[in-house]
Design an enzyme around this catalytic site. Structure first.
Site, PDB file in Angstrom:
ATOM      1  CB  SER A 199      -0.864   0.003   1.263  1.00  0.00           C
ATOM      2  OG  SER A 199      -1.416   1.291   1.475  1.00  0.00           O
ATOM      3  CE1 TYR A 240      -3.650  -2.410   5.281  1.00  0.00           C
ATOM      4  CE2 TYR A 240      -3.597  -0.049   4.882  1.00  0.00           C
ATOM      5  CZ  TYR A 240      -3.745  -1.344   4.410  1.00  0.00           C
ATOM      6  OH  TYR A 240      -3.977  -1.567   3.084  1.00  0.00           O
TER       7      TYR A 240
HETATM    8  P1  NAP Z   1     -11.522  -6.208   0.050  1.00  0.00           P
HETATM    9  O1  NAP Z   1     -12.459  -6.054  -1.083  1.00  0.00           O
HETATM   10  O2  NAP Z   1     -12.030  -6.084   1.447  1.00  0.00           O
HETATM   11  O3  NAP Z   1     -10.763  -7.595  -0.137  1.00  0.00           O
HETATM   12  C1  NAP Z   1     -10.090  -8.256   0.883  1.00  0.00           C
HETATM   13  C2  NAP Z   1     -10.020  -9.733   0.501  1.00  0.00           C
HETATM   14  O4  NAP Z   1      -9.292 -10.436   1.517  1.00  0.00           O
HETATM   15  C3  NAP Z   1     -11.391 -10.363   0.389  1.00  0.00           C
HETATM   16  O5  NAP Z   1     -11.410 -11.221  -0.724  1.00  0.00           O
HETATM   17  C4  NAP Z   1     -11.521 -11.163   1.688  1.00  0.00           C
HETATM   18  O6  NAP Z   1     -12.344 -12.283   1.419  1.00  0.00           O
HETATM   19  C5  NAP Z   1     -10.065 -11.560   1.913  1.00  0.00           C
HETATM   20  N1  NAP Z   1      -9.803 -11.874   3.311  1.00  0.00           N
HETATM   21  C6  NAP Z   1      -9.986 -11.055   4.384  1.00  0.00           C
HETATM   22  N2  NAP Z   1      -9.671 -11.718   5.511  1.00  0.00           N
HETATM   23  C7  NAP Z   1      -9.299 -12.968   5.131  1.00  0.00           C
HETATM   24  C8  NAP Z   1      -8.876 -14.117   5.843  1.00  0.00           C
HETATM   25  N3  NAP Z   1      -8.790 -14.127   7.187  1.00  0.00           N
HETATM   26  N4  NAP Z   1      -8.574 -15.240   5.147  1.00  0.00           N
HETATM   27  C9  NAP Z   1      -8.666 -15.259   3.804  1.00  0.00           C
HETATM   28  N5  NAP Z   1      -9.050 -14.200   3.073  1.00  0.00           N
HETATM   29  C10 NAP Z   1      -9.372 -13.069   3.740  1.00  0.00           C
HETATM   30  O7  NAP Z   1     -10.354  -5.125  -0.049  1.00  0.00           O
HETATM   31  P2  NAP Z   1      -9.242  -4.840  -1.178  1.00  0.00           P
HETATM   32  O8  NAP Z   1      -9.092  -3.388  -1.225  1.00  0.00           O
HETATM   33  O9  NAP Z   1      -9.532  -5.581  -2.421  1.00  0.00           O
HETATM   34  O10 NAP Z   1      -7.955  -5.438  -0.453  1.00  0.00           O
HETATM   35  C11 NAP Z   1      -7.007  -6.236  -1.115  1.00  0.00           C
HETATM   36  C12 NAP Z   1      -5.613  -5.832  -0.673  1.00  0.00           C
HETATM   37  O11 NAP Z   1      -5.353  -4.499  -1.135  1.00  0.00           O
HETATM   38  C13 NAP Z   1      -5.385  -5.805   0.840  1.00  0.00           C
HETATM   39  O12 NAP Z   1      -4.137  -6.395   1.142  1.00  0.00           O
HETATM   40  C14 NAP Z   1      -5.348  -4.318   1.175  1.00  0.00           C
HETATM   41  O13 NAP Z   1      -4.554  -4.042   2.306  1.00  0.00           O
HETATM   42  C15 NAP Z   1      -4.719  -3.782  -0.108  1.00  0.00           C
HETATM   43  N6  NAP Z   1      -4.921  -2.349  -0.353  1.00  0.00           N
HETATM   44  C16 NAP Z   1      -6.183  -1.839  -0.497  1.00  0.00           C
HETATM   45  C17 NAP Z   1      -6.348  -0.484  -0.720  1.00  0.00           C
HETATM   46  C18 NAP Z   1      -7.708   0.132  -0.870  1.00  0.00           C
HETATM   47  O14 NAP Z   1      -7.804   1.373  -0.797  1.00  0.00           O
HETATM   48  N7  NAP Z   1      -8.747  -0.638  -1.105  1.00  0.00           N
HETATM   49  C19 NAP Z   1      -5.226   0.354  -0.811  1.00  0.00           C
HETATM   50  C20 NAP Z   1      -3.957  -0.191  -0.650  1.00  0.00           C
HETATM   51  C21 NAP Z   1      -3.816  -1.554  -0.437  1.00  0.00           C
HETATM   52  P3  NAP Z   1     -13.263 -13.063   2.475  1.00  0.00           P
HETATM   53  O15 NAP Z   1     -13.954 -12.045   3.316  1.00  0.00           O
HETATM   54  O16 NAP Z   1     -14.165 -13.863   1.581  1.00  0.00           O
HETATM   55  O17 NAP Z   1     -12.317 -13.931   3.247  1.00  0.00           O
END
Ligand code: NAP
Length: 265
Positions: free
Chosen positions: A142, A155
Site C-alpha cells: 500500500s 496497518y
Molecule cells: P476487500 O475487497 O475487502 O478484499 C479483501 C479480501 O481479503 C477479500 O477477498 C476477503 O475475502 C479476503 N480476506 C480477508 N480476511 C481474510 C482471511 N482471514 N482469510 C482469507 N481471506 C481473507 O479489499 P481490497 O481493497 O480488495 O484489499 C485487497 C488488498 O489491497 C489488501 O491487502 C489491502 O490491504 C490492499 N490495499 C487496499 C487499498 C484500498 O484502498 N482498497 C489500498 C492499498 C492496499 P473473504 O472475506 O471472503 O475472506
C-alpha cells in the site's frame, strides 16, 4: 479473447475487490486460477463467471488465512502443485483508527493476515519456483508503506513489511528466475474501507481509483518487470529519487564508531 496457457495463478483474497479483478484479468491473460478467501459463495460465483467467459480452469479454496489449519492447507497446495507459476498475496485488512481507538487483538489478527500469512505462503511457493527456474510473486502492499502517518500505524507497518520483504526477495531471487513485484495502491474503491470502519464516501473522490484501473496499471508494471509499482503516483521519478537516497545511504549504515554528532561535546 482467450490466450495460451500461462500456468496457474493462486490469488488470496480473491472473493472481492482487488483480488477478484486480478482473477478476471489473469484468466484473460491465459492463467488457470486457484482462488482463496473465506466466502465460498462469492468465490463460486466468480469462478463460474470467469470459467464461462474465458474457459480457463478455476479452482476455489475456502480458507481462513487467520486460521492455522486454513493457512496450512494453502501452503500445502503451493508446495505440491507444480503448475502454479504465480502467487498473488492480496488478502489483507486495514483500518484508519489510531492506536488509542483500536483493539490490540484486532491489530494482532491484522498482522497475522497481512504479514504472517503472506510470509508463510511466500515461503511455501518460492522453493518450487526456484527449483523450476520460473515463477513470480506479486505482493499487495500500500502507499501507506511509505506514508505510515496516513492510516492506522499497525496497518502501515504491516504494509512496510510487505514492501521491505519484497525488496529483499527480489535481491535474493532475481538471478534464480523468480520475479517479484510489490504493488502500492493508493485509495481504491473496494469493501476494504467499509470493513475497516471508514466508508469510502468519506474520502475525496479525486483520490479514489477504481479497482479495475488499479489492477490494469499494476499488471502493466508487472509485465515491464517493475519491482515496485505505485499506480497512483503520477511523478514516477519521485519514487526513483526516494529509492536512490536509500541506496546511497545503505553502504554507510554500519560503522565501528558512532557519528561525530553523537560524540562531540
Ligand atoms: P476487500 O475487497 O475487502 O478484499 C479483501 C479480501 O481479503 C477479500 O477477498 C476477503 O475475502 C479476503 N480476506 C480477508 N480476511 C481474510 C482471511 N482471514 N482469510 C482469507 N481471506 C481473507 O479489499 P481490497 O481493497 O480488495 O484489499 C485487497 C488488498 O489491497 C489488501 O491487502 C489491502 O490491504 C490492499 N490495499 C487496499 C487499498 C484500498 O484502498 N482498497 C489500498 C492499498 C492496499 P473473504 O472475506 O471472503 O475472506
Amino acid at each position: 479473447m482467450t490466450q495460451a496457457h500461462a500456468g496457474t495463478a493462486l490469488i488470496t483474497g480473491a472473493s472481492s475487490g482487488i483480488g477478484a479483478i486480478y482473477a478476471e484479468r489473469l484468466a484473460r491473460r491465459g492463467y488457470d486460477l486457484i482462488l482463496v478467501a473465506r466466502n465460498r459463495e462469492r468465490l463460486l460465483a466468480l469462478a463460474d463467471r470467469i470459467t464461462t467467459e474465458t474457459q480457463r480452469s478455476v479452482e476455489i479454496v475456502d480458507a481462513d488465512l487467520n486460521d492455522r489449519a486454513g493457512l496450512a492447507s494453502v501452503e500445502a497446495k503451493l508446495r505440491e502443485d507444480a503448475s502454479i507459476t504465480l502467487l498473488v498475496n492480496n488478502a489483507g485488512v486495514g483500518t484508519h483508527k489510531p492506536l488509542l481507538e483500536s483493539d490490540v487483538d484486532a491489530m494482532t489478527r491484522m498482522i497475522d493476515l497481512n504479514v504472517t500469512a503472506l510470509t508463510r505462503l511466500t515461503y511455501a511457493a518460492v522453493p518450487g519456483f526456484v527449483a523450476r527456474g520460473k515463477g513470480a510473486v506479486i505482493n499487495i502492499s500500500s502507499v501507506v508503506a511509505i506514508s505510515p502517518e496516513t492510516l492506522n500505524g499497525v496497518y502501515g507497518g504491516s504494509k512496510a513489511f510487505v514492501l521491505a520483504f519484497s525488496q529483499s526477495l527480489h535481491h535474493e531471487l532475481a538471478g534464480k528466475g523468480v520475479q517479484v513485484q510489490a504493488v502500492l495502491p493508493g485509495a481504491t474503491a473496494t469493501d476494504f474501507w467499509e470493513t475497516g470502519g471508514l466508508p469510502i464516501e468519506h474520502l475525496p473522490e479525486s483520490i479514489v481509483m477504481s479497482a479495475g484501473a488499479m489492477v490494469d496499471a499494476a499488471l502493466k508494471g508487472f509485465e515491464r518487470g517493475e519491482l515496485v509499482t505505485i499506480p497512483s503516483l503520477h511523478a514516477g521519478e519521485e519514487w526513483d529519487v526516494y529509492e536512490a537516497a536509500r541506496r546511497t545511504m545503505a553502504p554507510h549504515l554500519s560503522n565501528k564508531m558512532p557519528a561525530s554528532r553523537y560524540t562531540d561535546a
